[in-house]
Design a protein around this motif. Structure first.
Motif, PDB file in Angstrom:
ATOM      1  N   LYS A 191       0.827  -1.201   0.000  1.00  9.13           N
ATOM      2  CA  LYS A 191       0.000   0.000   0.000  1.00  9.13           C
ATOM      3  C   LYS A 191       0.858   1.246   0.000  1.00  9.13           C
ATOM      4  O   LYS A 191       1.840   1.336   0.743  1.00  9.13           O
ATOM      5  CB  LYS A 191      -0.885  -0.018   1.260  1.00  9.13           C
ATOM      6  N   THR A 231      -3.823   0.137  -2.961  1.00  9.09           N
ATOM      7  CA  THR A 231      -3.720  -1.010  -2.048  1.00  9.09           C
ATOM      8  C   THR A 231      -3.923  -2.306  -2.820  1.00  9.09           C
ATOM      9  O   THR A 231      -4.852  -2.420  -3.616  1.00  9.09           O
ATOM     10  CB  THR A 231      -4.782  -0.914  -0.943  1.00  9.09           C
ATOM     11  N   THR A 232      -3.062  -3.259  -2.566  1.00 10.58           N
ATOM     12  CA  THR A 232      -3.254  -4.605  -3.104  1.00 10.58           C
ATOM     13  C   THR A 232      -3.510  -5.530  -1.928  1.00 10.58           C
ATOM     14  O   THR A 232      -2.688  -5.620  -1.008  1.00 10.58           O
ATOM     15  CB  THR A 232      -1.997  -5.073  -3.871  1.00 10.58           C
ATOM     16  N   ASN A 233      -4.682  -6.169  -1.912  1.00 10.35           N
ATOM     17  CA  ASN A 233      -5.016  -6.980  -0.740  1.00 10.35           C
ATOM     18  C   ASN A 233      -4.373  -8.363  -0.817  1.00 10.35           C
ATOM     19  O   ASN A 233      -3.637  -8.683  -1.757  1.00 10.35           O
ATOM     20  CB  ASN A 233      -6.542  -7.032  -0.530  1.00 10.35           C
ATOM     21  N   TYR A 279      -5.846  -8.427  -5.260  1.00  8.37           N
ATOM     22  CA  TYR A 279      -6.718  -7.448  -5.921  1.00  8.37           C
ATOM     23  C   TYR A 279      -6.149  -6.056  -5.670  1.00  8.37           C
ATOM     24  O   TYR A 279      -5.993  -5.619  -4.532  1.00  8.37           O
ATOM     25  CB  TYR A 279      -8.133  -7.551  -5.364  1.00  8.37           C
ATOM     26  N   ASN A 308      -6.462  -2.073  -5.852  1.00  9.55           N
ATOM     27  CA  ASN A 308      -7.519  -1.063  -5.893  1.00  9.55           C
ATOM     28  C   ASN A 308      -6.915   0.328  -5.808  1.00  9.55           C
ATOM     29  O   ASN A 308      -5.967   0.560  -5.060  1.00  9.55           O
ATOM     30  CB  ASN A 308      -8.483  -1.278  -4.714  1.00  9.55           C
TER      31      ASN A 308
END
Lengths: 691, 208
Positions: A130, A164-166, A170, A172
């Motif tokens: 993030k 942010t990549t979870n 994903y 976003n």
């Protein structure tokens, strides 16, 4: 009424039209024009003091500069300009932040001030994929005494991108870009028409564009608002006051790919009587307010939760019309008769909120409360009694339903009594008794969640200052809590908890350079499950005991060095009731024993004025024995070491250059310490230059 | 003079004793809870003793699935509790989360449970390794929770899934949740769609 509605409509149209025609850049020009237009304004000696709502710290600093004579108010229009760039870096276990900011303050004749700010920051998170890029700008102009009204105009710009990549991969982009221009003007307490009046006017234009999960959310809206308050002294010590305010908003909103006009208007009317006579001081006030709002909204379910799963894009967004009406009545009174005093407060509020499109329909709320405090002070005794009763409820009628859901009540009763007494010289006692009952009641049993919670507690505290160097205190407390679910579907865990606590302690200044504090705390809690006798209920009565001993020694060998040593030792037992004999005696089986010992050392050393060296460390040992058929013994160790430095230095006659630095290195170990928390830097370093 | 002093002292004692006796007498009727119905067979809500953080956390799941608020309330610290939403939830409900403490958390959970809902919850993902409790504080990092809230009124289902850091504190003899930091929304394991955290659920009930 019709005329009022038309004029309100015209006002909204003008606002919307202005916003649409002019847009953000034109309004920024207006802001600058207002700033420039202030230049030829006549100096008004009768003007009200300056007021501001943003850039406050910079303004305060500027005012202090005027007060210090840095910018003498000698009649010139332009008095001075300061620049204050600042840059730095912060770090902690969560993220690294790089930041820079610049504050420009301009001072003008008649206490007028302009403050401009520019800020930038960039965050990189250590534990997440993030980053957050943030940029802000602001310009505030306070007219000071240049015009008769206290007026401030300000503009701000906030922009941020959060990527942010979870954990599922994903990625976003959450993006917000907001621009706001705001004008407020007020005149407090002026005489007109035989009344004491206050007026407040305001207008703003807000332009925001947002993006989340590839869905756009944008709005451009202008708002005008105004309010007037008038008071009439009908007799000595009695004032009747009336308040009237209104607000209107218009613009456009875009959600997903649907665009639509938005609007809102609201008004508020209030009247009150304020008195200060022989019967004491107090007030009775009534306020009624309402608003209507039309806007684009994601489709929501009956509980008001966004629910767009499985819908086509065209069906995800709806045009919502929301209305709200509220009423409040307030009574307040304070009195004093001899050694007695007291306060009384009572209120009644209602709030109805309805949505025309959403399934949630109509929501209604109401709240009634009354509380009273009585005090008595005479000689060495002081008594305070406090009582409170209240009831609130909410109800909902789902859209198209023929009947309401039923009222969900929350009822509260509370009583507290305190007795303060000086027992002997330098020995004080405080006794407190408190009881509180909270009840949740569903009308017509529309749910199974009815419950009562009763809490009663008693505490006694005695303190004595034996001499300047030695103080002791002792606290004893008892608390009983009953948690009772009324319905049979939820009552299996109903219980009563009885807790006893005894806390003696002392603080001893052994010498000017050494202080010893010690506190012991013994705590016992018995839990009685009210239905534990039933075979279907698996909960068994139990007790838990715990003893804590905290010892703290502070050593200050000289003005530059300070040591703190703290030791926490605690031991606890948990036990479960096994049997109860015919005589009613209970027998408990001890099933857990735990010893926790923690020692902490801290040192602060002042290397030179403005530079300190700090270090600290702790170590915890936790021994746990679970007693069963075979005992299981576990030992865990945890600890941390922190080494760091703080620097606070300024240079220049006027402290033009300032450096502040806090840098710490942290290493930790233990069962709940993750890799990212085991080794990291904590820092807050910045450089500021004033010119 | 001595008689006057004795009279004054006596009156003062009366002034202290009367309210004490009055409150003790009144407490019996003003502060009497209602009688509860005995537990019905087949509806026993089974909580674990909060002698370890994992028990406290798992009790949230039991509480949610039974929509039994006392279980959630018992897990939240009464000394100090704070909730920090993820940035998306915070932006969606500006100002709502300021000073979010135990009282606000309890108001939220009661409002949720009273709203005619059923809940399916998994408060920690199977891959999460529970750290052993030690000392008087325990920090759980990167726990993923998953809740599906179904309205019994319109049968709509809304799923929440978030990555959070949870801090547990040992108070007296039991572990309580003292800090809840939602960090980011997680994807629906079935559809891959990004879901909201419980911050959005909290905000929805707190803002309306």
């Amino acid at each position: 009424m019709l005329v009022a509605a038309q004029s309100r409509g015209n006002l909204r149209c003008r606002t919307v039209g202005c916003a649409r025609r002019l847009g953000w850049p034109a309004l920024l020009v207006l802001l600058l024009a207002a700033f420039a237009g202030a230049a030829p304004a006549q100096d008004d000696e009768e003007g009200a003091p300056a007021d501001s709502t943003s850039g406050l710290s910079a303004l305060q600093q500027a005012r202090s500069q005027v007060a210090a004579g840095a910018f003498p108010d000698d009649g010139r229009f332009f008095l001075g300009l300061t620049q204050e760039p600042k840059a730095g870096i912060r770090a902690n276990v969560q993220k690294y932040t790089w930041f820079g900011q610049s504050t420009t303050t301009a001072l003008f004749r008649s206490s007028a001030q302009a403050v401009g700010t520019l800020e930038w920051s960039w965050d990189r998170y250590r534990k997440q994929q993030k980053t957050v890029d943030s940029r802000k700008g602001g310009l505030t102009y306070n007219f000071g005494k240049q015009i008769p009204l206290v007026t401030t105009i300000d503009g701000s710009w906030n922009w941020s991108e959060d990527r942010t990549t979870n954990t599922a991969g994903y990625a976003n982009l959450f993006k917000v870009d907001n621009k706001l221009v705001n004008l407020t003007s007020s005149q407090q307490k002026f005489q007109a028409l035989g009344l004491m009046n206050s007026v407040r006017l305001g207008a703003n234009y807000n332009d925001q564009a947002g993006l989340n999960q590839n869905q756009r959310s944008e709005f451009r809206e202008g708002t005008v608002q105004g309010g007037v308050q008038s008071g009439w002294a009908m007799s000595p010590g009695v004032i009747v006051a009336g308040r009237l305010s209104g607000t209107a908003t218009g613009g456009t909103r875009l959600l997903a790919d649907l665009s639509s006009p938005s609007s809102a208007h609201g008004d508020s009317v209030g009247v009150g009587v304020y008195f200060n006579r022989g019967i004491g001081t107090g007030s009775i006030a009534m306020t009624r307010s309402s608003f209507e709002k039309k806007y684009l909204e994601f489709r929501r379910n009956a509980n008001g939760l966004v629910d767009t799963v499985g819908l086509d894009d065209a069906d995800k967004v709806v045009t919502e019309l929301e209305t709200r009406d509220a009423l409040s009545l307030d009574l307040r009174h304070a009195f004093r008769i001899g050694d007695f005093g007291g306060t009384l407060a009572a209120s009644h509020t209602t709030d109805d909120q309805a949505v025309a499109t959403g399934v949630a329909g109509l929501k209604q709320r109401a709240q009634d409360s009354a509380d009273m405090t009585l005090t008595y002070a005479s000689g060495r005794d002081s008594l305070v009694a406090f009582g409170k009763v209240g009831e609130s409820w909410d109800d909902q009628r789902i859209k198209a339903a023929t009947a309401s859901r039923g009222r969900q009540f929350v009822r509260r009763r509370e009583f507290q009594f305190n007795w303060y007494r000086t027992l002997f010289k330098a020995t004080k006692m405080n006794l407190q008794y408190h009881e509180e009952l909270t009840q949740d009641v569903a009308e017509n049993r529309f749910n199974e969640n009815d419950k009562d919670r009763l809490q009663a507690d008693f505490a006694a505290k005695v303190e004595r200052a034996w001499a300047d160097r030695f103080r002791t205190n002792m606290v004893f407390s008892f608390r009983q809590t009953r948690d009772i679910s009324i319905r049979g579907s939820a009552s299996s865990n109903n219980n009563q908890k009885d807790s006893y606590e005894l806390v003696p302690g002392f603080s001893w200044n052994l010498a000017p350079w050494i202080t010893l504090d010690q506190n012991y705390r013994l705590y016992i809690q018995y839990t009685d499950y009210l239905y534990s006798y039933l075979p279907t209920v698996t909960r068994k009565d139990d007790y838990n005991k715990r003893g804590d001993l905290v010892t703290k020694i502070v050593l200050v060998p000289n003005q530059r060095l300070r040591f703190t040593v703290r030791h926490d030792s605690n031991r606890r037992f948990n036990a479960t009731k096994s049997v109860e004999d015919a005589a009613g005696s209970s027998f408990y089986h001890r099933d857990l024993e735990q010893d926790i010992s923690k020692i902490r050392l801290d040192m602060v050393y002042t290397v030179t004025p403005g530079v300190t060296f700090e270090c600290g460390t702790y170590r915890t040992r936790d021994d746990k024995t679970s007693i069963g058929r075979t005992d299981s013994v576990t030992r865990t160790d945890s600890g941390e070491i922190v080494v760091g430095t703080r620097v606070d230095k300024t240079w220049g006659v006027k402290k033009d250059i300032e450096v502040s630095a806090m840098v710490k290195k942290i290493n930790a170990y233990g069962p709940s310490v993750t890799a990212s928390s085991a080794d990291f830097w904590e820092a807050d370093v910045w450089l500021k230059w004033l010119f | 003079m001595a008689q006057v002093a004795v009279l004054k002292r006596g009156r003062r004692r009366m002034l202290i004793a009367v309210p004490l006796l009055a409150c003790l007498a009144a407490s019996g009727c003003l502060f009497a809870p209602r009688e509860a119905e005995p537990p019905e067979t087949g509806t026993i809500v089974r909580y674990l003793e909060q002698i370890a953080p994992v028990n406290t956390w798992d009790n949230l799941e039991t509480s949610a699935e039974a929509t039994h608020a006392p279980g959630w309330e018992a897990a939240i610290s009464s000394l100090s509790f704070m909730y920090e939403p993820d940035p998306v939830a915070e932006n969606q409900f500006p100002g709502v989360f300021t000073g979010w403490n135990r009282d606000k958390e309890l108001a939220f959970i009661n409002a949720l449970y009273n709203a005619k809902v059923t809940i399916v919850a998994q408060m920690r993902n199977p891959a999460f390794v529970v750290p052993p409790s030690s000392g008087s504080e325990s920090l759980w990092e990167d726990v993923i929770y998953d809740l599906t809230v179904t309205s019994t009124v319109d049968a709509s289902k809304v799923r929440y899934r978030g990555l959070a850091d949870i801090k547990f504190t040992l108070e007296a003899n039991f572990w309580y949740i003292s800090e809840w930091h939602d960090r980011q929304g997680e994807s629906d394991p079935d559809s891959g769609q990004l879901l909201s955290t419980m911050g959005v659920l909290r905000g929805s009930f707190a803002s309306k």
